[in-house]
Enzyme design. Sequence first.
Site, PDB file in Angstrom:
ATOM      1  N   TYR A  46      -3.547  -9.499  10.230  1.00 43.12           N
ATOM      2  CA  TYR A  46      -2.405  -8.577   9.729  1.00 43.12           C
ATOM      3  C   TYR A  46      -2.154  -7.696  11.089  1.00 43.12           C
ATOM      4  CZ  TYR A  46       0.032  -4.966   7.041  1.00 43.12           C
ATOM      5  OH  TYR A  46       0.975  -4.182   6.607  1.00 43.12           O
ATOM      6  N   ASP A  81      -1.569   5.943   6.325  1.00 44.96           N
ATOM      7  CA  ASP A  81      -0.263   5.620   5.271  1.00 44.96           C
ATOM      8  C   ASP A  81       0.951   6.718   5.668  1.00 44.96           C
ATOM      9  OD1 ASP A  81      -0.472   3.003   4.321  1.00 44.96           O
ATOM     10  OD2 ASP A  81      -2.352   3.783   3.296  1.00 44.96           O
ATOM     11  N   GLU A 119      -0.793  -7.970  -1.996  1.00 40.72           N
ATOM     12  CA  GLU A 119      -1.866  -6.801  -1.872  1.00 40.72           C
ATOM     13  C   GLU A 119      -1.706  -5.799  -2.660  1.00 40.72           C
ATOM     14  OE1 GLU A 119      -1.392  -7.274   3.077  1.00 40.72           O
ATOM     15  OE2 GLU A 119      -1.027  -5.314   1.999  1.00 40.72           O
TER      16      GLU A 119
END
Lengths: 406, 282
Positions: free
Chosen positions: B183, B68, B57
Amino acid sequence: MTSPLANSLRTGPTPEGRFGQFGGRFVAETLMPLIGELEKAYREARNDPSYGEELEALGKHYTGRPSPLYFAERMSAHLGGAKIYFKREELNHTGSHKLNNCIGQILLARRMGKTRIIAETGAGQHGVATATVCARFGLPCVIYMGATDVERQAPNVFRMKLLGAEIVPVTAGAGTLKDAMNEALRDWVSNVDDTYYLIGTAAGPHPYPEMVRDFQSVIGRELREQFLQAEGGLPDTLVACIGGGSNAIGLFHEFLDDPEVAIYGAEAGGYGIDTDNGHAASMTGGRPGVLHGNRTYLLQDDDGQILEGHSISAGLDYPGVGPEHSFLKDSGRVTYVPITDREALDAFQLCARLEGILPALESAHGLAQVIKLAPDMDKEQSIVLCLSGRGDKDVETVGKYLEGAS
Amino acid sequence: MNSHEKSAPSRIARHFEACANEDRPALVTFITAGDPDLATSQAIMDGLPGAGADLIELGMPFSDPMADGVAIQLAGQRALATGHTMKATLQMVRRFREKDTDTPVILMGYYNPILSYGNDAFLADAVAAGVDGLIIVDLPFEEDAEFCLPALKAGLSFIRLTTPTTDDVRLPLVLKNASGFVYYVSMTGITGAAISDYDVVGQAVKRIKAETDLPVAVGFGIKTGDDATRIGKHADGVVVGTALVNALAQSLDAEGRATDATAPAVHDLVRSLAQGVRRARD
């Protein structure tokens, strides 16, 4: 008179949260279920008469609504044109329009059973209003504020602490409003079960832009009635400052389908919109993009990275704008103009001396646009400015500038 | 050369299948493109497969990475401070493909830099560079028409994040246009936080696998080879990002520049994670 437009400008957003191409729900999957839950709770609340009654009672007895419509006689005479009126949101409890939204959302948070409130703030006006309603309802409150803003808005930081809020200074980026909003979103993602995110402006993912607009629309609704009594008919022109744009959409929304009312939004022109990264005028100096959950006009570089922007006013120092404003810009209904730091400072001082009112530097941007428009208008015409906040918090900033300029 | 266009979508499936045949989870490694500079980042990327990464990734730096944690935000800031652009990210993939036509490469990031590049131009350039899939954090299925469907049409996989907050109503809708793999974000939180309960993660993976034939990789909170072993027991793949970014950050000099230790620091951790996934089914 409300004109029978086939295409009303007041119907947005769509069920998907769109105002034309703007708005939407551009958030991580973690937050999507929460936003759905929020939307559902908001629809239910709006259909519940007891919610409306509670809002109105708090508005009247806690906020001090309706806010007065004030004829600024000496300002009008000085500019020698249109009659100038101030819709005095700065007289609300906590000193700005922000409380209108906070009361609406805290009642919603309570209905949803949330036990912890988080918010972002730039100038500290929204932080103070949030800390206030949290104190009033006995809920713990965490306020995210850019480290730069913590420094330049010290009086509001102290007010929030006195009200029992925890202030978290955010050092990422330039330490201003967008960084505070990023950090609040991270908190929300990490505390989804008990936490309510009380967004302070008519931006963010659907349903926030609609919800915040609805809470602020009390400004325009009151104005229509007050102006009718004062002058008969409708004002010729409305002016408000735009950061995220919540006081502006609150003033404008009621009048969007009255084409005889000209509407102006004053953006933060900073050092001038030709100065790279030297302003916070996302509509007059930016282009559409996606940030903080919605598609809207943004300050960004050629590669789609978000710029920090600059304004003397911490409350306008945001690289985006509420999506409904982006829609109103593209539709041509509202004229958005940049006002520089200097123009806002001049308006601030003029207002202090002529009217005995210290406007917030944010509101002074709106006033600067009034100062440009009024002299060319007829004496029978009227302009209404949303005086969105009071300027006590800004005296230090203005003082520093005046020292530097003398 | 258009050979990537046909082979690209299958590369992801092929790798998950190969790992399943070895009775182990796939190791998916995340690095931020251009961190701490383009040359070092390229060297790190080029060395990932050799160190044991099954899929890569590659993070597209963004000024405002809302989902994040601070480690990945700082990585993006380091890259952007060098003047890193989307074109440079795609260039990294092109260079990687000159040496490696086998390892799947997935670009991960936020929507605005793509929108700014131009959606169609970005998809065309990504396919041409040899990208296999995309993870765009701030594009939920509600906005599929916007970019997910065009990406699928261009031949790229669109990898979906599912989270503990994804309920039974949303899950099938999230999976509807998902491709490549799923994911699973192991926690409600930002990248870099810690996993509290491995069994809960295992149950969540089972729930997703009941709804889809796609492999399920688990990310968020995996820092060591042992973490990879524990999570890998329950998953078709483990995703490691923040730990690698931290290893990189710790190898930099006082001014934040790469040192001789930078690429090895990342590759050493990948090797240890690769051992971890190989112990997962013991």
